[in-house]
Design an enzyme around this catalytic site. Structure first.
Site, PDB file in Angstrom:
ATOM      1  N   THR A  26     -38.172  23.732  10.854  1.00 24.90           N
ATOM      2  CA  THR A  26     -37.036  23.775   9.934  1.00 24.90           C
ATOM      3  C   THR A  26     -37.300  24.869   8.908  1.00 24.90           C
ATOM      4  O   THR A  26     -38.432  25.097   8.505  1.00 24.90           O
ATOM      5  CB  THR A  26     -36.743  22.387   9.309  1.00 24.90           C
ATOM      6  OG1 THR A  26     -35.438  22.415   8.728  1.00 24.90           O
ATOM      7  CG2 THR A  26     -37.749  21.992   8.243  1.00 24.90           C
ATOM      8  N   CYS A  32     -35.632  20.218  -0.717  1.00 23.29           N
ATOM      9  CA  CYS A  32     -35.649  19.309   0.425  1.00 23.29           C
ATOM     10  C   CYS A  32     -37.080  19.060   0.891  1.00 23.29           C
ATOM     11  O   CYS A  32     -37.972  19.877   0.660  1.00 23.29           O
ATOM     12  CB  CYS A  32     -34.850  19.884   1.590  1.00 23.29           C
ATOM     13  SG  CYS A  32     -33.100  20.112   1.242  1.00 23.29           S
ATOM     14  N   HIS A  49     -35.209  16.778   7.945  1.00 20.28           N
ATOM     15  CA  HIS A  49     -35.030  17.675   6.792  1.00 20.28           C
ATOM     16  C   HIS A  49     -34.228  16.887   5.757  1.00 20.28           C
ATOM     17  O   HIS A  49     -32.996  16.848   5.803  1.00 20.28           O
ATOM     18  CB  HIS A  49     -34.280  18.925   7.258  1.00 20.28           C
ATOM     19  CG  HIS A  49     -34.117  20.001   6.221  1.00 20.28           C
ATOM     20  ND1 HIS A  49     -34.347  21.320   6.490  1.00 20.28           N
ATOM     21  CD2 HIS A  49     -33.721  19.955   4.929  1.00 20.28           C
ATOM     22  CE1 HIS A  49     -34.102  22.052   5.403  1.00 20.28           C
ATOM     23  NE2 HIS A  49     -33.714  21.239   4.443  1.00 20.28           N
TER      24      HIS A  49
END
Lengths: 166, 211
Positions: A26, A32, A49
């Site tokens: 990711t 995040c 995520h």
């Protein structure tokens, strides 16, 4: 001879599972948190995520379970078990939860979202009795992470510190 | 609260006009600052998924210089001014006269970084004050923050409020560039991301109903 492998990409507020020879990645984690949960012997791993700490923040009727720490971790575990992972053998690695900007304005709660995401993911992992074996969290840099379910190495790239492996 | 379904072409036109007025003012300020002609593109209003938003700017991992500020007041939201690194370096060189400035070793030029921060302050401030005049809404900017990092990590902050409502963002994107630049050069972008509750006051202030 190299086996042909793919890198499975996980977007924002998304999750997926992976098995060798494929990798999972990711990109651009800021506040995040990227949470990887894996069963090393069965060689299966999942990556979520996570964008926000708690689904109580949601203001819509239907929620995207991959977006919130309190719903994503449990759903990810289910996906991994479905793919052959064993509940009592799961371990986790974490990265992200940075504070990219420092503000003194009123909306500090949302600006502190990185640390809150880390806390929330850890709380869920603890509830599900999944140990965190490595982490690279906090700070003020964006991260791109990639996990190899064969070696269980999480590689983390930042703009200023190059690539590190945990 | 306005959802994406509620938006019609009148609403999109209004959002475009907001991009036009805000970025137009900022482009004028930039033009005076650099003593160069700055052109702007027709604003683009797009409804995009979060991942599509990252693709708009070259992918989440693309490293950029970005100034971010929160808008508080009657129509809260987030604003970004995003520059590619080569473009940011060129702006700094023009502002400071330091031809050797490089973002690869920013510690070598505190002045350059400070100039970039100031550029962001001026542009974001002029964008926002034009917007406040146009809508007659009370809008307060936070102190803008400059960062050089992956665009995905930066833009996430503008998506937080929107993400509580759904998985889509309404992006008002206006590109600015120096006149006579080659077509393939990467330009500066103003991104305005109103919070979900801000569409109602914005449309109301400009006399368009949202039902």
């Amino acid at each position: 001879m190299n086996e042909l492998f793919h890198v499975i990409k996980v977007g924002i507020a998304d999750m997926n599972v992976v098995q060798p020879p494929h990798l999972i990645r990711t990109s651009g984690l800021g506040s995040c948190v990227g949470v990887v949960i894996f069963d090393q012997m069965k060689e299966v791993a999942g990556l979520a995520h996570v964008m926000l700490p708690d689904s109580s923040l949601a203001r819509s009727e239907t929620i995207n379970i991959a977006k919130y720490a309190d719903t994503a971790v449990e759903a990810l575990v289910e996906l991994i078990i479905k793919a052959g992972g064993r509940k009592n053998w799961l371990k986790a690695k974490l990265a992200g939860g940075a504070q990219m900007f420092s503000f003194q304005s009123a909306n500090t709660d949302m600006m502190r979202i990185g640390p809150r995401n880390i806390e929330a993911v850890k709380r869920e992992l603890e509830r599900l009795r999944i140990p965190v074996v490595a982490e690279d969290v906090g700070g003020s840099s964006g991260r791109t992470i990639e996990f190899n379910p064969k070696t269980c190495i999480l590689s983390i790239r930042t703009v200023n510190q190059g690539v590190k492996e945990i | 609260m306005v959802t994406i379904r509620d938006l019609n072409s009148d609403h999109i036109d209004i959002l475009k006009e907001i991009g036009n007025i805000g970025a137009g003012n900022a482009a004028t300020a930039l033009s005076q600052l650099l003593n160069k002609k700055i052109e702007m593109n027709v604003p683009n209003v797009q409804i995009v998924s979060f991942d599509e938003m990252m693709e708009l700017v070259g992918g989440a991992e693309q490293v950029v210089a970005a100034v971010f500020l929160r808008i508080e007041g009657e129509a809260p939201g987030s604003m970004f001014f995003v520059l590619s690194l080569p473009q940011a370096e060129r702006f700094v060189k023009q502002m400071t006269g330091d031809a050797l400035f490089s973002l690869a070793s920013p510690q070598s030029s505190e002045l350059g970084i400070s100039a970039l921060q100031e550029l962001g302050n001026i542009l974001a401030g002029s964008y926002l004050s034009a917007l406040a005049d146009f809508t007659k809404l009370t809008l307060y900017p936070s102190v803008p923050a400059l960062t050089i990092d992956m665009i995905g990590a930066i833009l996430q902050y503008g998506l937080l409020e929107l993400s509580r409502v759904g998985d889509y963002a309404i992006v008002i994107d206006t590109a600015v560039h120096e006149e006579q630049q080659p077509e393939d050069s990467i330009n500066g972008h103003f991104f305005l991301l109103p919070d979900p509750d801000s569409f109602v006051p914005i449309f109301r202030s400009l006399g368009v109903s949202y039902e």
